[in-house]
Each structure stands twice: as C-alpha cells, then as structure tokens.
Design an enzyme around this catalytic site. Structure first.
Site, PDB file in Angstrom:
ATOM      1  N   ARG A  32     -11.522  15.877  14.302  1.00 38.15           N
ATOM      2  CA  ARG A  32     -12.068  14.520  14.168  1.00 38.15           C
ATOM      3  C   ARG A  32     -12.308  13.840  15.512  1.00 38.15           C
ATOM      4  NH1 ARG A  32      -9.011  10.666  11.181  1.00 38.15           N
ATOM      5  NH2 ARG A  32     -10.647   9.909   9.827  1.00 38.15           N
ATOM      6  N   GLU A  79     -18.567  12.038   8.435  1.00 34.56           N
ATOM      7  CA  GLU A  79     -17.429  11.572   7.636  1.00 34.56           C
ATOM      8  C   GLU A  79     -17.768  10.206   7.051  1.00 34.56           C
ATOM      9  OE1 GLU A  79     -13.479  11.811   9.429  1.00 34.56           O
ATOM     10  OE2 GLU A  79     -12.777  10.141   8.195  1.00 34.56           O
ATOM     11  N   LYS A 108      -6.569  15.352  12.941  1.00 36.84           N
ATOM     12  CA  LYS A 108      -6.650  14.058  13.625  1.00 36.84           C
ATOM     13  C   LYS A 108      -5.654  14.150  14.769  1.00 36.84           C
ATOM     14  CE  LYS A 108      -5.577   9.127  12.778  1.00 36.84           C
ATOM     15  NZ  LYS A 108      -5.342   8.098  11.732  1.00 36.84           N
ATOM     16  N   ARG A 142     -13.995  -0.690  22.022  1.00 32.57           N
ATOM     17  CA  ARG A 142     -13.563   0.380  21.112  1.00 32.57           C
ATOM     18  C   ARG A 142     -14.759   1.185  20.594  1.00 32.57           C
ATOM     19  NH1 ARG A 142     -10.356  -0.272  15.322  1.00 32.57           N
ATOM     20  NH2 ARG A 142     -11.062   1.715  14.470  1.00 32.57           N
ATOM     21  N   GLU A 180     -11.779   1.033   1.527  1.00 32.33           N
ATOM     22  CA  GLU A 180     -10.773   0.379   2.357  1.00 32.33           C
ATOM     23  C   GLU A 180     -11.229  -1.002   2.825  1.00 32.33           C
ATOM     24  OE1 GLU A 180      -9.699   2.658   5.826  1.00 32.33           O
ATOM     25  OE2 GLU A 180      -8.535   1.020   6.686  1.00 32.33           O
ATOM     26  N   ASP A 229     -15.204   1.669  12.168  1.00 31.97           N
ATOM     27  CA  ASP A 229     -14.354   2.208  11.103  1.00 31.97           C
ATOM     28  C   ASP A 229     -14.830   1.825   9.707  1.00 31.97           C
ATOM     29  OD1 ASP A 229     -12.278   3.549   9.962  1.00 31.97           O
ATOM     30  OD2 ASP A 229     -10.728   2.085  10.461  1.00 31.97           O
ATOM     31  N   TRP A 269      -6.997  -4.251  17.262  1.00 32.66           N
ATOM     32  CA  TRP A 269      -6.588  -4.372  15.866  1.00 32.66           C
ATOM     33  C   TRP A 269      -6.817  -5.799  15.349  1.00 32.66           C
ATOM     34  CZ3 TRP A 269      -1.383  -1.131  15.721  1.00 32.66           C
ATOM     35  CH2 TRP A 269      -1.730   0.233  15.684  1.00 32.66           C
ATOM     36  N   HIS A 277     -15.174  -5.881  10.955  1.00 33.42           N
ATOM     37  CA  HIS A 277     -13.716  -5.801  11.116  1.00 33.42           C
ATOM     38  C   HIS A 277     -13.031  -7.163  11.163  1.00 33.42           C
ATOM     39  CE1 HIS A 277     -10.112  -3.537  11.605  1.00 33.42           C
ATOM     40  NE2 HIS A 277     -10.717  -2.434  11.992  1.00 33.42           N
ATOM     41  N   GLU A 296      -4.498   6.960  16.880  1.00 34.21           N
ATOM     42  CA  GLU A 296      -3.586   6.087  16.128  1.00 34.21           C
ATOM     43  C   GLU A 296      -2.180   6.677  16.041  1.00 34.21           C
ATOM     44  OE1 GLU A 296      -5.744   5.330  12.421  1.00 34.21           O
ATOM     45  OE2 GLU A 296      -6.718   3.626  13.370  1.00 34.21           O
ATOM     46  N   LYS A 319     -17.152   9.822  12.161  1.00 29.46           N
ATOM     47  CA  LYS A 319     -17.354   8.787  11.138  1.00 29.46           C
ATOM     48  C   LYS A 319     -18.776   8.260  11.223  1.00 29.46           C
ATOM     49  CE  LYS A 319     -12.605   7.195  10.493  1.00 29.46           C
ATOM     50  NZ  LYS A 319     -11.661   6.082  10.392  1.00 29.46           N
TER      51      LYS A 319
HETATM   52  C1  GCV Z   1      -5.875   7.875   7.910  1.00 33.55           C
HETATM   53  C2  GCV Z   1      -8.461   3.681   9.726  1.00 33.55           C
HETATM   54  C3  GCV Z   1      -7.563   3.515   8.537  1.00 33.55           C
HETATM   55  C4  GCV Z   1      -6.375   4.448   8.612  1.00 33.55           C
HETATM   56  C5  GCV Z   1      -6.895   5.877   8.740  1.00 33.55           C
HETATM   57  C6  GCV Z   1      -7.767   5.964   9.985  1.00 33.55           C
HETATM   58  C7  GCV Z   1      -8.371   7.331  10.166  1.00 33.55           C
HETATM   59  O1  GCV Z   1      -7.856   3.226  10.886  1.00 33.55           O
HETATM   60  O2  GCV Z   1      -7.152   2.175   8.450  1.00 33.55           O
HETATM   61  O3  GCV Z   1      -5.609   4.301   7.448  1.00 33.55           O
HETATM   62  O4  GCV Z   1      -5.847   6.797   8.810  1.00 33.55           O
HETATM   63  O5  GCV Z   1      -8.814   5.034   9.880  1.00 33.55           O
HETATM   64  O6  GCV Z   1      -9.505   7.488   9.759  1.00 33.55           O
HETATM   65  O7  GCV Z   1      -7.728   8.210  10.702  1.00 33.55           O
END
Ligand code: GCV
Length: 716
Positions: A340, A403, A303, A352, A409, A381, A559, A537, A307, A376
């Site tokens: 990724r 992915e 990654k 986004r 989550e 997300d 966010w 979200h 973030e 993903k």
């Molecule tokens: C591992 C989202 C999640 C994060 C995660 C991120 C990612 O933002 O909230 O916890 O980080 O995805 O897939 O890298």
C-alpha cells in the site's frame, strides 16, 4: 389462543420471507411477471446440458436450476448429452465437441482465461444457447451473466456475447480483526467466525462466495491491514485453509495481510529487517507453509510504516526493500505482494496530500515483477470527493492497483444512501495526461496504458454479519457496483444502477426510473451536505461520524479538520497551488495547469486546491460564502427529494425493505441538516456574514453541535 398462534406463525413466516429478501442481495430471481416474456424464455430454455462435473460446473448448474426455477417456475432438466433443441449447453472449451468448438470459433480469441462466451448456436439445425469459457470459472461467470439477462428481462435471441475481466485481481479488502470487530465496519461483526473454524462452515461463507462470483470478484483479503501476526500461525492458517476451500470453486483466492514485524512477534527473531537473511528465510518458510495448505493462496497485502504500523523503515530500509523481500518469498508459488502507498507522517511538515507521491514516485520501476502498489483513489483518505491520486499517471514502470472504499467511513456509515459507483466512475474517468490526452486512470489500472500484465482493483469491504450483509439495503449496490467496475472499469454507473435495481427489486419502469435517478444523485447530495466545493476531512475526529470542522486539539496536525479547511476571516480552503504547497505540480502539466488556476480549477475541487476569500466570485456570480451555504442547503433538499421519491415506491416492493429504507432516509435527512447547520454556524464565525436567502436557519447553536459525543460509534 389459536388465533394468537396463527398471528405468531404469520409473523414468523413474513419475517423469514423478509430476511430472505434482504439476504438474497441481487440474486433474488423473482418470478418474471411479464407473462409473454416468461413463456418465451420457457420455450427457449428447455433443459441444461452439462459437459463436465467439476465443483465449479456443479455450482453453475445449480445456479441455473435455481434461477430458472424461481424466475420461470419451471425446473429445468439436466442432461449429459445434447438431445432435442433449446438447451443451455454449458462447459469449458476443452469439454466441447469439435463441432461446437467450431461454432464458437474465433470467440475464444476474444477472451482471457476468466472470460466467457454466451452464444446462440445451431447444431444439426437445432437451436441452443452455449455458455462457455476457457475454463470452468469463465463458465460460471457466463452463467451469472446469462441469468442477469433474464433478471433484467433482456432478450435471449441471437445472443453473441464474449466478455472478459479487464483487471486480474478484483478483490475485497476486509478490515476484519481476529476478535471479529471490523475497522470502519458498519454492518455488524466480521463474517469470519475464527472460533468455530475450521470445523464449522457457516452457510454464509458459501453465500458470500456466490455473491462475489456473481459479479466477478476473484479475491478476498480476509484480515485488516492494521494486521495481527497471529493470522500467520498454524492455528489460524488451518482456519484460513478451510475458508479457501469453500471459496475455491467460486474462483475466489484468499489473501492475507502480513504484519511486517511478524518474524519477531511469532517467529522469535530479534529483528524484522528485510535485509536480514534470517528474516527473509523466515518469510520464505512461512510462504511455503501457507502454500502447502493453500496451493492457490493469492499473496499478501501490506500496510507498512503508515499510521503506526511496523515496516522496513523501522530498520532504516525503504518500501522497495520490504516489498521485494516479501515478493521473493511468494514468487516461487506464483503469489503477489500488494504493497500500500497510503503513507503520511506526523514528522513530515509537508502537505499530507503530497506525501505518498513524494515517497513512492521515486521508487518507480524498482519493485519486483510480482509487486503491485495499491493506491487509494485520492491523496487524502476516501473523502466524499477527492481529485484522483497524483500517483496514477506518475509511475509508468510500476503496476498500480486502485483502492476504493466501499464501506462508508466518511460517507454516513451505513445510515446514508450513497451510490458509490458514481464516485468510482468519476475517478476512473479522470485523465492523468501521462501519455497525453486520454490517459485515463482506468487505463492505468487495467494496465493498458503502460502494458502491465499484473493489474487489480481493491475495495474495502462494507460487509458484516448483519442480516442484509451491508447495513443499508442500498449499500448492497456499492458492493455490486464495485464488482462490476472491477470487472470492467469503463462501465457506466447508470447501467450498473439499472441492473442492480432490476435484480434486487423490480423491473417495473415506474420504480426503476425515479429510484435510479435517486441513486445517481445521492453521491452529489452527500458531497453537498458534507463537503461542498472541495472541502474535505472535516468529519468529527476518530470515528469520523458527523461534522467536526472545529476539531483542532489532536496531537498530529493532519488529524485535525482545521488543517484541511484553513478557514479564517480572509477565506477558506487549502492552497495547494504554486502559491501554496504546490501539490498541483505532482500532476502532469496539463492537469497541473487546470488545477493550479482558480479560473480553470473545477469548482467542485476549488477549496481542495485554493484558499479563496469569502467574497470570491463563483461562476454563477454568487460569493463563495453564499454559494457554499446554498450548496449545503441543496444537499439537504436533495435528501428531501430522495425521501419523496422513495415514498412513491411503496407499491413496487415488499413492505419491510420499503420501511427499512424509509427509516434510514429519515435519519439521513436529519443528519444532512445537522451537517449543514453545524458547518455553516462554524464557518460563519470567520465569514461574519448572514446566511443567504434560501438557506434555512439553524435551530441549534454551534455549542450544541460541538457538545455532541459518540463514544460507541461503530467501526472505530
Ligand atoms: C485501516 C484511514 C482509516 C483507518 C484505516 C486507514 C488505512 O486512516 O481511518 O481506519 O486503517 O485509513 O487505510 O490504512
């Protein structure tokens, strides 16, 4: 006194029996209660002939012995040569006599290296069952598949199965930190006990490998993508090596996450610039060091520049520079780089949902052969529902890996029963139209659409050290289902649910039918009570537990839930059509046309792509406001229905698992109402409309819902 002791003993015995049940996952191997079937199986399974003695073959034999012993209460004898009849003959192709090879014949042409053959054969007029593959791991997969036939009470007459995985890399991504916390983990702490490794091999590591092998998972990334460079130091690599040694005979390769700044943090270099010769050398040496310990090490998952994670852009380079530099380091050893595409930036004012495509699509064809880009399933997300990611179908010259998130989550953590293979199937079946109709996401992922050899499917693990592995007993189905779909992305989620239920609980149709229905409905239920009609979200901030559509005070715009729903007095939804951010243009024109127009856009995705008025007319004639409110109510009603279904299952399973799920469904029902009430009260401020008939009135105020805080929500 004595009676008290007896009670205590009885408690201990029943406790450990339960613990075992939960722990045994889908490998329960319960006694076959249909006596006719059991005696038929017994007749046909009168011993095992093992043609070989590798570790993997030994595991295969042990598994057959265990399975048959428990299901048929009959310990099969193991022979090293074929005598008599009705034996299960197991061994890889090279171990088979020319006579048997001839019988298996062209079946070997139908399978790849990891495939298997299960076949009823006749040798010198004696009947047997052959389980074979091109190598031992194929045999092991065959054994698990054969045992599944027994577990699901299928016939073992005239068997003629040749099956092989459609994706090469079928892998779990553990977001496990070195301190054993798990990012977005809701099933306890990490399985990896770094402190006791390498000398202490927890039985759990073996059981984990066994469970994964039983569904065909062949890789595991041990560490979080938000990576810690320490994992690459000798002190930790020794521990990784110990795990790799445990997993190897089960066909599972170990991979690690690579922190891009590791050359600085643990290598003493001044830079991690991928174009710097010292940096490239550092990674080459690191790869050599790892492969010396772990010759079948899988490679790295990265990654980068996402973030806050370091990456090539810190040095003015791009993702291709970073990925290719690492690819060169592992290439001599046959390793792969899973890079990724989950990127978005607070400095990018763009929608986004468009950013990953905007950044990665131009790189198509520029990565080295051993790089696979991990995308993903959707562009935001892991939401309860997202349209498929536009990168699928837009990078034909690059292997793309799916992915999925198995850990929940955004789907109720491990308290909500949500059967995720339904979600996975919806994505895999989506048509990208990359090469016209029928260009399914599944075909991108299995490489058939663009003829890629490197293929893969990753699932963010939901496993922790909870007694039942996944927190919720039904979350085990998501692990299982992920594995089955990684093996064959064209499988039907209903078939998978059926298998899982039979292997985990019971073959009784009175149990299977309603509970399967409950599982299949559960995904739509969670969409309805959390994010109906394309909302997304709007979970509370940070931990993502419970509703938080009002959150608007976070530093990064994307966010904040308000960024996604854009509710105002005129309406609700994110306009991603031509009149808005034009994200629809990232899809093939056939798909773009469908999504771009409110008339043709599926209503399940409406508010993902369009901002519409509260009075907008839905296909069923309801206004958007009424339709949305009724969807929230429907979600709650569906959970009530799940409770009703579950309450009737009591006679068919052990009291403990019944109770566990019963309690969890009670929580889910409470929380579904919480979602409905909080969201409707919040959106009502903008719509200014009454709740339609049929929607229950909230019993709390919006202020109450806003005041709820969860400082210790897990996984955050
Ligand atoms: C591992 C989202 C999640 C994060 C995660 C991120 C990612 O933002 O909230 O916890 O980080 O995805 O897939 O890298």
């Amino acid at each position: 006194m004595i009676s008290l002791r007896l009670i205590f003993l009885a408690f201990i015995v029943s406790f450990s029996a339960t613990a075992q049940k939960d722990y045994k996952l889908w490998l329960q191997y319960d006694k076959i209660t249909n006596t006719g079937l059991a005696s038929e199986y017994r007749n046909k399974l009168q011993g095992i002939v093992s043609l070989g003695n590798s570790e993997t073959l030994k595991i295969s034999i042990k598994e057959l012995e265990t399975g048959i012993f428990h299901m048929l209460e009959n310990k099969p004898e193991v022979f090293s040569e074929i005598k008599g009849e009705n034996k299960i003959i197991i061994g890889s192709k090279t171990s088979l006599s020319s006579e048997i090879q001839k019988v298996a014949g062209s079946d070997f042409n139908k399978i790849s290296e990891e495939g298997f053959i299960i076949k009823s054969i006749s040798l010198k007029n004696k009947k047997h069952i052959l389980i074979t593959g091109k190598n031992d791991i194929g045999v092991l997969y065959g054994v698990y598949n054969f045992l599944r036939l027994l577990q699901t009470n299928k016939t073992i007459d005239n068997l003629n199965i040749a099956d092989a995985p459609k994706a090469n890399i079928r892998i779990l991504n553990h977001w496990d930190n070195l301190d054993r916390t798990v990012e977005r983990g809701y099933a306890g702490f990490s399985l990896w006990n770094w402190q006791k490794l390498p000398d202490f091999i927890d039985q759990r590591y073996i059981d984990y490998a066994r469970a994964n092998a039983s569904v065909g998972i062949n890789g595991t990334v041990l560490t979080n993508v938000n990576a810690n460079a320490l994992i690459l130091t000798p002190q930790y690599l020794e521990k990784v090596e110990a795990l790799a040694n445990v997993f190897r005979p089960y066909g599972i390769k170990v991979y690690l996450t690579a922190r891009f700044s590791a050359p600085i943090e643990i290598g003493g270099l001044k830079t991690a610039d991928p174009k710097d010769a010292d940096v490239a050398n550092w990674w080459k040496n690191k790869a050599a060091e790892i492969y010396k310990r772990i010759p079948d090490f899988g490679g790295f998952l990265i990654k980068a520049n996402s973030e806050g994670q370091p990456g090539p852009q810190n040095y003015g380079r791009d993702h291709v520079d970073g990925a290719n530099m690492l690819a060169d380091a592992v290439a001599p050893f046959g390793g792969v780089i899973m890079w990724r595409a989950f990127v978005y930036s607070e400095h990018d004012a763009n929608d986004r949902a468009k950013q990953a495509y905007a950044e990665f699509q131009p790189y198509d064809g520029k990565f080295k052969d051993n790089v696979i880009v991990q995308v993903k399933n959707g562009a935001i997300d892991f939401q309860p529902r997202e349209p498929f990611h536009p990168l699928f179908g837009a990078m034909p010259k690059t292997p793309l890996m799916m992915e999925f998130q198995i850990t929940q989550e955004y789907l109720g953590f491990s308290t909500h029963l949500v059967y995720l293979p339904k979600l996975y199937q919806e994505v895999l079946e989506s048509d990208t139209y990359q090469k016209g109709k029928g260009s399914l996401v599944a075909k991108v992922v299995d490489g058939t659409l663009d003829h890629h050899k490197l293929t893969g499917i990753a699932g963010v693990s939901n496993i922790g050290n909870d007694l039942n592995w996944t927190g919720h007993p039904f979350a085990q189905a998501n692990w299982y289902g992920f594995g089955r779909l990684a093996w064959d992305p064209y499988l039907d989620s209903e078939t998978i649910a059926d298998e899982w239920l039979r292997c985990t609980f019971s073959n009784n149709e009175n149990f299977i039918k309603p509970v399967k229905e409950m599982m299949l409905q559960s995904r739509e239920a969670v969409v309805n009570y959390m994010t109906p009609l394309g909302l997304h979200h709007i979970m509370d901030t940070g931990h993502h537990y419970g509703p938080g559509p009002w959150v608007s005070n976070l530093s990064r715009p994307e966010w904040n839930p308000v960024y996604y729903h854009k509710a105002d007095k005129n309406g609700i939804g994110f306009d991603r059509s031509k009149t808005g951010t034009n994200a629809t243009a990232q899809y093939a024109s056939e798909v773009e046309k469908i999504f771009d127009n409110t008339e043709t856009c599926p209503e399940k995705d409406l508010l993902w792509f369009h901002h519409v008025s509260w009075d907008y007319k839905l296909k069923n004639g309801q206004t958007l406001w009424n339709g949305m409110a009724l969807k929230y109510q429907e979600g709650v009603d569906q959970v009530k229905e799940m409770q009703n279904t579950w309450n009737k299952t009591k006679p068919y399973l052990d009291a403990e698992r019944f109770k566990e799920v019963e309690m969890l469904l009670n929580i889910q029902y409470k929380e579904a109402k919480w979602w409905r009430d909080a969201c409707l009260l919040y959106f009502q401020q903008f719509s200014g409309k009454e709740l339609p008939k049929g929607v229950e009135k909230p019993t709390e105020t919006l202020e109450y819902f806003k005041s709820l805080k969860f400082p210790f929500a897990p996984g955050n």
